[in-house]
Design an enzyme around this catalytic site. Structure first.
Site, mmCIF file in Angstrom:
data_model
loop_
_atom_site.group_PDB
_atom_site.id
_atom_site.type_symbol
_atom_site.label_atom_id
_atom_site.label_comp_id
_atom_site.label_asym_id
_atom_site.label_seq_id
_atom_site.Cartn_x
_atom_site.Cartn_y
_atom_site.Cartn_z
ATOM 1 C CB SER A 8 -8.149 4.032 2.777
ATOM 2 O OG SER A 8 -7.350 3.415 3.822
ATOM 3 C CE LYS B 205 -3.821 2.138 2.537
ATOM 4 N NZ LYS B 205 -4.946 1.874 3.900
ATOM 5 C CB SER C 289 -8.557 1.175 5.649
ATOM 6 O OG SER C 289 -9.533 2.418 5.619
#
Ligand code: GLN
Length: 484
Positions: free
Chosen positions: A151, A76, A175
């Protein structure tokens, strides 16, 4: 090759069926072919990946072995990666090349994992749909008109479409779990303090945790083992031995006590999702678990409590982005104030600004007691709910998300509707306990996630329950037809 599990990939490398360079090239080719449709990678580090794969192959030739040696993964874009752009989904960090590796990244490097690239995400991890990213929305591989959740939507999408065998995510209010649910993969948010936050760009420090996102619990167990552990560079990481999660997977779940919180099955839950969750629970019963109704009475307070605490912490954390030290700087500032104002005004997107304003307000003199202090008191009540529940049951089960993936643009006009995407996940972060989401079926042709919540440091049990379920089902093996 892309349909193999991580354990099978390692087996193939060991047996010399293929090399890490070949495996890495296979995934890079899939990224080149498919990512235009998904927009899931912000940066693809192809050359670096091939070099790392070559190094992993050499380490293997020299006799080294390990569950992640030569296995490609995606990071990420919230994790700092030395020499590679680390944007956090923001214009503010569009020009930021991290000068050091996050601890999680360093641990994967030591284990010999190969980084394919950095995945798209909501700006500074604020969002539930990946639509707040400076780099544009990510699309759900199951239906590209819908969102992948957020997210960690980029990580979720690359794993679901097998543009990486696995990825890292971070979870402040859901998330990892909510996007995992919306794209049909397994994602785990560890106990607060289990995984180091060093070099993971901070959103709300008392809630943020990094964790694995992978097709199966078996894969997630391998990743978590590599990520977890004490880090002297993170004062909130726990000095506690890391169990061999993979070794715990095969235990029977006969006699396991599962709590079903009545608050997770009421109003707001989509009927088609509820049906799938009911079937998944029946399956767990068939495996020998018993089911008990429980109550988490303060569930309704979780979203409002979170939306005071998280913005308060973010307003403080994001004050470092001032146009002086790193990141975006406005053109031709008139003076220092103009530099601050315009760098932040131009560098941050709307959702981030909204949170900074809410947080600054909640922390200001005169409002602190009424909002921030009150929220901290409610947080304790929410944690107490879990303490009480775990006196009676071993794990808690329910839906991860109240609905399946929604359409792009469907919830962007109304922040509160968007915030309600996390009604079942947020309390877990406020309490600090671990939870995972795993694929449990489909509703309207879109994946549904079952959430399992555990007591502090009970990640091994969550992975065990998920693995036993996955031995009996094949939801986690499904790949969207277009990306097969
Ligand atoms: N969707 C929640 C938010 O917008 C949670 C995000 C997260 O876990 N990083 O804050």
């Amino acid at each position: 090759m892309h349909t193999l599990s991580i354990a099978e990939m390692a087996e193939g490398l060991r047996a010399k069926k293929f090399s890490s360079v070949e495996l890495t090239d296979a995934f890079l080719a899939r990224i080149a072919k498919f990512d235009k449709q998904l927009n899931a990678y912000v940066t693809v580090t192809a050359d670096q990946a091939r070099a790392e794969a070559k190094k992993a192959d050499q380490r293997r030739t020299k006799g080294e072995d390990g569950p992640l040696l030569g296995i490609p993964i995606a990071q990420k874009d919230i994790f700092c990666t030395r020499g590679v752009k680390t944007s956090c989904g923001s214009k503010m960090l569009d020009n930021f090349i991290a000068p050091y590796d996050a601890t999680t990244v360093a641990k994967f490097n030591q284990a010999g994992a190969v980084m394919l690239g950095k995945t798209n995400m909501d700006e500074f991890a604020m969002g539930s749909s990946n639509e707040t990213s400076f780099y544009g929305p990510v699309r759900n591989p199951w239906n590209t008109k819908t969102v992948p959740g957020g997210s960690s939507g980029g990580s979720a999408a690359v794993v679901a479409a097998r543009l990486a065998p696995a990825a890292t995510g971070t979870d402040t209010g859901g998330s990892i779990r909510q996007p995992a649910a919306l794209v049909g993969i397994t994602g785990l948010k560890p106990t607060y303090g289990r995984v180091s936050r060093y070099g993971m760009i901070a959103f709300a420090s008392s809630l943020d945790q990094g964790g694995p996102m992978a097709p199966s619990a078996e894969d997630a167990a391998i990743l978590l083992r590599a990520m977890a552990g004490f880090d002297p560079l993170d004062s909130t990481s726990m000095d506690k031995a890391v169990p061999d999660y993979a070794a715990q997977l095969s235990a029977s779940i006969k006699g396991l006590k599962i709590g079903l919180p009545k608050e997770y099955f009421g109003e707001g839950l989509d009927g088609a999702v509820a049906k799938v969750i009911g079937e998944a629970i029946e399956q767990l019963k068939k495996l020998g678990a018993t089911v008990h109704e429980i109550s988490l009475p303060n569930t309704g307070l979780a979203v409002p409590t979170y939306y005071v605490i998280a913005p308060a912490e973010c307003s403080s954390n994001l004050s470092r982005f001032d146009g002086v030290r790193f990141g975006y700087r406005c053109k031709d500032p008139k003076d220092l104030h103009d530099l601050y104002k315009r760098s932040r005004g131009e560098g941050f997107g709307a959702e981030v600004k909204r949170r900074i304003m809410i947080g600054t307000y909640a922390l200001s003199a005169g409002y602190y007691d009424a909002y921030y202090l009150k929220a901290q008191q409610l947080r304790r009540l929410i944690k107490n709910d879990f303490d009480e529940a775990f006196k009676k049951v071993d794990v808690i089960a329910g839906p991860t998300s109240p609905s399946v993936a929604f359409n792009l643009g469907e919830k962007t006009a109304d922040p509160v509707t968007m915030y309600l995407s996390d009604i079942y996940t947020i309390a877990v972060n406020l309490a600090g306990v671990p939870a995972l989401s795993m694929p449990a079926g489909f509703a309207n042709k879109l994946p549904v996630g079952l959430q399992l919540i555990g007591n502090f440091f009970d990640e091994g049990r969550l992975l065990n329950v998920a693995h036993q379920y996955q031995l009996a089902t094949d939801w986690h093996r499904r790949i969207p037809a277009e990306f097969a």
